[in-house]
Scaffold this active site. Structure first.
Site, PDB file in Angstrom:
ATOM      1  N   ARG A 172      -7.437  18.030  -2.745  1.00  0.00           N
ATOM      2  CA  ARG A 172      -7.332  16.616  -3.176  1.00  0.00           C
ATOM      3  C   ARG A 172      -8.693  15.909  -3.173  1.00  0.00           C
ATOM      4  O   ARG A 172      -8.806  14.733  -2.795  1.00  0.00           O
ATOM      5  CB  ARG A 172      -6.333  15.835  -2.300  1.00  0.00           C
ATOM      6  CG  ARG A 172      -4.948  16.377  -2.308  1.00  0.00           C
ATOM      7  CD  ARG A 172      -4.291  16.416  -3.682  1.00  0.00           C
ATOM      8  NE  ARG A 172      -3.055  17.133  -3.606  1.00  0.00           N
ATOM      9  CZ  ARG A 172      -2.939  18.436  -3.924  1.00  0.00           C
ATOM     10  NH1 ARG A 172      -3.962  19.131  -4.388  1.00  0.00           N
ATOM     11  NH2 ARG A 172      -1.775  19.042  -3.810  1.00  0.00           N
ATOM     12  N   SER A 222       3.179  12.242  -2.553  1.00  0.00           N
ATOM     13  CA  SER A 222       2.904  12.446  -1.121  1.00  0.00           C
ATOM     14  C   SER A 222       1.934  11.369  -0.666  1.00  0.00           C
ATOM     15  O   SER A 222       0.853  11.239  -1.226  1.00  0.00           O
ATOM     16  CB  SER A 222       2.257  13.808  -0.885  1.00  0.00           C
ATOM     17  OG  SER A 222       3.139  14.811  -1.287  1.00  0.00           O
ATOM     18  N   GLU A 292      -3.402  10.166   1.247  1.00  0.00           N
ATOM     19  CA  GLU A 292      -3.822  10.776  -0.024  1.00  0.00           C
ATOM     20  C   GLU A 292      -3.924   9.656  -1.068  1.00  0.00           C
ATOM     21  O   GLU A 292      -4.757   9.675  -1.959  1.00  0.00           O
ATOM     22  CB  GLU A 292      -2.784  11.822  -0.458  1.00  0.00           C
ATOM     23  CG  GLU A 292      -3.114  12.445  -1.799  1.00  0.00           C
ATOM     24  CD  GLU A 292      -2.162  13.576  -2.173  1.00  0.00           C
ATOM     25  OE1 GLU A 292      -1.692  14.312  -1.282  1.00  0.00           O
ATOM     26  OE2 GLU A 292      -1.878  13.690  -3.381  1.00  0.00           O
TER      27      GLU A 292
END
Ligand SMILES: Cc1cc2nc3c(=O)[nH]c(=O)nc-3n(C[C@H](O)[C@H](O)[C@H](O)COP(=O)(O)OP(=O)(O)OC[C@H]3O[C@@H](n4cnc5c(N)ncnc54)[C@H](O)[C@@H]3O)c2cc1C
Length: 300
Positions: A172, A222, A292
């Site tokens: 990420r 998420s 995130e």
């Protein structure tokens, strides 16, 4: 000319709006107004950004807003959106070249139609190609880093092309987030496959999403990154937070790794809930959960 007139003089093919509610441009469906909201065409990006830098007007780049939490106060300066522009795509042998605003779902189906395999994992991720490069988006064992040949960006007023291996991709993360880069277009290297098989894999992965994820509520996917050696959702569940609420924000009953907007959440509700979850998980397991989701605007 005031700023609005100047922006409109640069962004003619695209559009410029004032006080645009950001909740219309984020999958969380929250966020106050952007002072200005510009959707430039490909050719207008460079003059627009050069103008904003020269005039010291702050700007924020967004794709499809599927990984963003924008504050209730909104965003000052100009939000530049690639969400509806910059969506051209072409195929050349095993390679696909696409502009940064194309949605991954459209890109994956273009690849399938051209019997090219490698993007099946991305078909259900609700972002643009530019956002996926910035985040090195991934799912079901695949990530953007696996398929990127090169990335063309706007950096320090110049258009530059980086090879995939120069993009510092990791979980990420990519160079785009470290430097002030704007992804303009991307070349992907795929492998020949059978259209039917590719479509079958896409169908199977999307069925898994529908089964496991709370897709009936607005969210940003998420909420937290996967901490090394753990799963965020499992830690949150074991901390007793399944269904935990703050105002209209809730830890999803279906998948504890997702924070959802049950209908009337504010960005402050969601942010407060994120902080509560981090605190509880830290206390109980001594594990730090890092969001995130990217925060835009002011949060306290
Ligand atoms: C239901 C749901 C499921 C999801 N599932 C997944 C999943 O399986 N895997 C996964 O990785 N993510 C997932 N996500 C999160 C999200 O879709 C991805 O992070 C996606 O890549 C974000 O793309 P975006 O265009 O929406 O970017 P945005 O959310 O608009 O922006 C994200 C970041 O990218 C930057 N950015 C956007 N475009 C550009 C550009 N052209 N140049 C430079 N920087 C840019 C922004 O400045 C920001 O920092 C999910 C989200 C939702 C809502």
């Amino acid at each position: 000319m005031n700023i609005e007139e100047q922006l409109k003089a640069i962004v003619k093919k695209g559009s410029v709006k004032r006080s645009e509610p950001m909740k219309l441009h984020t999958t969380f469906r929250v966020g106050g107004p952007a002072e200005f909201f510009a959707e430039p065409s490909y050719d207008e990006v460079l003059p627009l950004v050069s103008f904003l830098k020269r005039e010291k007007v702050p700007y924020t780049l967004i794709g499809n807003g599927s990984n963003l939490l924008v504050s209730d106060e909104g965003v000052s300066g100009v939000v530049i959106s690639f969400g509806t522009q910059l969506a051209e795509v072409e195929v050349n042998g095993n390679k696909i070249k696409a502009q940064a605003g194309i949605l991954l779902s459209r890109l994956a189906s273009f690849a399938a139609t051209n019997a090219l395999s490698g993007l099946e994992f991305a078909s259900g991720i609700p972002g643009t190609l530019g956002g996926a490069i910035a985040m090195n988006a991934g799912a079901y064992g695949g990530e953007m880093k696996d398929v990127v040949e090169s990335v063309t960006v706007l950096e320090d007023g110049e258009v530059k092309t980086y090879l995939g291996k120069e993009m510092d991709f990791s979980y990420r993360h990519s160079l785009v987030l470290d430097k002030e880069m704007i992804v303009l277009s991307v070349e992907l290297r795929l492998t020949p496959g059978a259209e039917e098989e590719i479509n079958a894999t896409v169908k199977e992965l999307n069925a898994k999403r529908v089964e496991k994820q709370p897709l009936n509520y607005p969210s940003a996917g998420s909420t937290f990154k996967r901490p090394e050696g753990y799963f965020a959702g499992k830690l949150i569940e074991e901390a007793g937070l399944r269904g935990y609420r703050r105002g209209g924000a809730q830890v999803s009953e279906k998948h504890c790794g997702f924070v959802v907007n049950t209908g009337d959440a504010t960005a402050a509700d969601i942010y407060g809930l994120i902080c509560d979850v981090q605190k509880k998980v830290q206390e109980k397991f001594d594990v730090t959960l890092e969001p995130e989701v990217r925060l835009i605007g002011r949060f306290e």
